[in-house]
Motif scaffolding. Sequence first.
Motif, PDB file in Angstrom:
ATOM      1  N   CYS A   8     -64.810  72.063 -55.177  1.00 55.05           N
ATOM      2  CA  CYS A   8     -63.908  71.959 -56.330  1.00 55.05           C
ATOM      3  C   CYS A   8     -62.723  71.050 -56.026  1.00 55.05           C
ATOM      4  O   CYS A   8     -62.312  70.257 -56.879  1.00 55.05           O
ATOM      5  N   LEU A  11     -64.059  67.620 -56.132  1.00 51.39           N
ATOM      6  CA  LEU A  11     -64.329  67.234 -57.516  1.00 51.39           C
ATOM      7  C   LEU A  11     -63.049  66.820 -58.235  1.00 51.39           C
ATOM      8  O   LEU A  11     -63.048  65.859 -59.005  1.00 51.39           O
ATOM      9  N   TRP A  15     -63.977  62.605 -57.916  1.00 54.30           N
ATOM     10  CA  TRP A  15     -65.192  63.078 -58.552  1.00 54.30           C
ATOM     11  C   TRP A  15     -66.423  62.222 -58.282  1.00 54.30           C
ATOM     12  O   TRP A  15     -67.529  62.760 -58.221  1.00 54.30           O
ATOM     13  N   ALA A  18     -67.965  63.529 -55.169  1.00 58.45           N
ATOM     14  CA  ALA A  18     -68.518  64.859 -55.391  1.00 58.45           C
ATOM     15  C   ALA A  18     -69.874  64.778 -56.089  1.00 58.45           C
ATOM     16  O   ALA A  18     -70.803  65.511 -55.737  1.00 58.45           O
TER      17      ALA A  18
END
Length: 63
Positions: A8, A11, A15, A18
């Motif tokens: 998380c 992310l 992102w 990720a």
Amino acid sequence: MLKLLLFCVLLVTCWPVAIIAVLLYPLIWLLLLPFRLVGIVVGGTFDLIAALFFLPGRILRTI
């Protein structure tokens, strides 16, 4: 739980990395699977050799 938290954070901060990690994780898992199987086989072989080595002592201990 820690892996999910780290994902998380990744992310939120970056992102694209990720998303690439999510896409590559199954591929890397499949590539490493044979090495895990070899490790299980080698560990089992060493356990068998150890059991055969200690078998006479275990037999003599019960007498």
